[in-house]
Design a protein around this motif. Sequence first.
Motif, PDB file in Angstrom:
ATOM      1  N   ILE A   1       0.697  -1.059  -0.016  1.00 45.97           N
ATOM      2  CA  ILE A   1       0.017  -0.010  -0.013  1.00 45.97           C
ATOM      3  C   ILE A   1       1.009   1.185   0.031  1.00 45.97           C
ATOM      4  CG2 ILE A   1      -1.640   1.278   1.300  1.00 45.97           C
ATOM      5  CD1 ILE A   1      -2.854  -1.339   2.198  1.00 45.97           C
ATOM      6  N   ALA A   2       1.809   1.112   0.685  1.00 45.15           N
ATOM      7  CA  ALA A   2       2.944   2.367   1.043  1.00 45.15           C
ATOM      8  C   ALA A   2       3.425   2.617  -0.535  1.00 45.15           C
ATOM      9  CB  ALA A   2       3.815   2.251   2.023  1.00 45.15           C
ATOM     10  N   TYR A   3       3.873   1.452  -1.048  1.00 44.16           N
ATOM     11  CA  TYR A   3       4.606   1.713  -2.416  1.00 44.16           C
ATOM     12  C   TYR A   3       3.848   2.235  -3.424  1.00 44.16           C
ATOM     13  CZ  TYR A   3       6.207  -0.126  -6.687  1.00 44.16           C
ATOM     14  OH  TYR A   3       6.860  -0.318  -8.099  1.00 44.16           O
ATOM     15  N   ARG A   4       2.411   1.964  -3.451  1.00 44.36           N
ATOM     16  CA  ARG A   4       1.537   2.262  -4.436  1.00 44.36           C
ATOM     17  C   ARG A   4       1.152   3.808  -4.211  1.00 44.36           C
ATOM     18  NH1 ARG A   4      -2.904  -2.564  -4.751  1.00 44.36           N
ATOM     19  NH2 ARG A   4      -1.349  -4.123  -5.700  1.00 44.36           N
ATOM     20  N   ARG A   5       1.266   4.207  -3.140  1.00 43.09           N
ATOM     21  CA  ARG A   5       1.119   5.624  -2.676  1.00 43.09           C
ATOM     22  C   ARG A   5       2.006   6.495  -2.988  1.00 43.09           C
ATOM     23  NH1 ARG A   5      -2.407   4.721   2.956  1.00 43.09           N
ATOM     24  NH2 ARG A   5      -4.408   4.073   2.024  1.00 43.09           N
ATOM     25  N   ILE A   6       3.266   5.883  -2.782  1.00 45.63           N
ATOM     26  CA  ILE A   6       4.517   6.835  -3.200  1.00 45.63           C
ATOM     27  C   ILE A   6       4.524   6.814  -4.776  1.00 45.63           C
ATOM     28  CG2 ILE A   6       7.043   6.809  -3.098  1.00 45.63           C
ATOM     29  CD1 ILE A   6       6.685   5.788  -0.293  1.00 45.63           C
ATOM     30  N   LYS A   7       4.249   6.005  -5.265  1.00 49.91           N
ATOM     31  CA  LYS A   7       4.350   5.586  -6.645  1.00 49.91           C
ATOM     32  C   LYS A   7       3.194   6.908  -7.287  1.00 49.91           C
ATOM     33  CE  LYS A   7       5.062   2.945  -9.772  1.00 49.91           C
ATOM     34  NZ  LYS A   7       4.896   1.613 -10.892  1.00 49.91           N
ATOM     35  N   LYS A   8       2.117   6.804  -6.758  1.00 48.89           N
ATOM     36  CA  LYS A   8       1.087   7.850  -6.976  1.00 48.89           C
ATOM     37  C   LYS A   8       1.506   9.218  -7.046  1.00 48.89           C
ATOM     38  CE  LYS A   8      -3.684   8.985  -6.133  1.00 48.89           C
ATOM     39  NZ  LYS A   8      -5.210   8.556  -5.256  1.00 48.89           N
ATOM     40  N   VAL A   9       2.135   9.407  -6.042  1.00 49.91           N
ATOM     41  CA  VAL A   9       2.861  10.899  -5.543  1.00 49.91           C
ATOM     42  C   VAL A   9       3.790  11.189  -6.690  1.00 49.91           C
ATOM     43  CG1 VAL A   9       4.127  12.287  -3.985  1.00 49.91           C
ATOM     44  CG2 VAL A   9       2.290  10.874  -3.093  1.00 49.91           C
ATOM     45  N   ARG A  10       4.638  10.364  -7.049  1.00 48.19           N
ATOM     46  CA  ARG A  10       5.612  10.633  -8.009  1.00 48.19           C
ATOM     47  C   ARG A  10       4.971  10.822  -9.275  1.00 48.19           C
ATOM     48  NH1 ARG A  10      10.546   6.265  -6.659  1.00 48.19           N
ATOM     49  NH2 ARG A  10      11.284   7.203  -4.562  1.00 48.19           N
ATOM     50  N   ALA A  11       4.072   9.932  -9.589  1.00 44.85           N
ATOM     51  CA  ALA A  11       3.601  10.124 -10.983  1.00 44.85           C
ATOM     52  C   ALA A  11       2.639  11.746 -11.119  1.00 44.85           C
ATOM     53  CB  ALA A  11       2.342   8.999 -11.028  1.00 44.85           C
ATOM     54  N   ALA A  12       2.241  12.251 -10.038  1.00 40.73           N
ATOM     55  CA  ALA A  12       1.642  13.336  -9.961  1.00 40.73           C
ATOM     56  C   ALA A  12       2.482  14.734  -9.936  1.00 40.73           C
ATOM     57  CB  ALA A  12       0.423  13.302  -9.095  1.00 40.73           C
ATOM     58  N   ALA A  13       3.747  14.376  -9.417  1.00 43.54           N
ATOM     59  CA  ALA A  13       4.784  15.585  -9.057  1.00 43.54           C
ATOM     60  C   ALA A  13       5.048  16.363 -10.251  1.00 43.54           C
ATOM     61  CB  ALA A  13       6.082  15.013  -8.674  1.00 43.54           C
TER      62      ALA A  13
END
Length: 231
Positions: free
Chosen positions: A107-119
């Motif tokens: 879950i943490a990994y997916r949320r961090i990836k989501k943040v990176r994608a929207a950065a």
Amino acid sequence: MSHSRWLTTANRILRLYIATENPSANIQTLANFIMNVYGPTWFSIKLNSSCFDGPKHVMNMIQRSRYLDVSLQKIVDPVIQRNAFYAHPENLLLSMLADESRVQREIAYRRIKKVRAAAGSSEVRQFTVPELNLTATSYSSLIYWQEVVLTEPPLTKHLTDESLQKVVEDNNIKDLVPDVPCHTQCVERYIKLVTNASLSVIGYKARDGFIRNQIKSRESMPAFKTKRDFV
């Protein structure tokens, strides 16, 4: 007593409690709080002082304080809310990456990836303590995730997506990021040192030299005996 450090204050309250034949209701309330909440939390932080454990300490403090009457919870809860810096999404994500549960790491990994994608913004993010979920049953549900702005933990920004994926697989985040303490005891020591320097010398260079000499002296001098040596 109000000017003492919190640990000293707690010790003095307990000393007053056991020395009083008929302690008042207020003293009993304070003594119970120290024994049920403050004391266990203090020892828990000392035993598990990593930044990965910070959110768990917040969670444990909330759960330990639920024995209080509603009127007292209304006093305690705002203080916990105001100081719940480790309930920030960044700290929760970091702790979840180190969780024993693969599900939490995923879950943490997916949320961090989501943040990176929207950065896309270069603005400095505002670090704001989110509203706590005081009925949470786990540290990962301490906040209302849908209502917060997600940002990546600074300690993971140097890791690639592949490295984070490997963290999910191997649970090795503690080998990849520095083990920062979740308490500020070391900061308090240096506040004292800087204060002493300011009282002893004048000017930036003089203070800097005073502080460096103190640190160097402590490193070169043999350690003094501690209580541990006599037990």
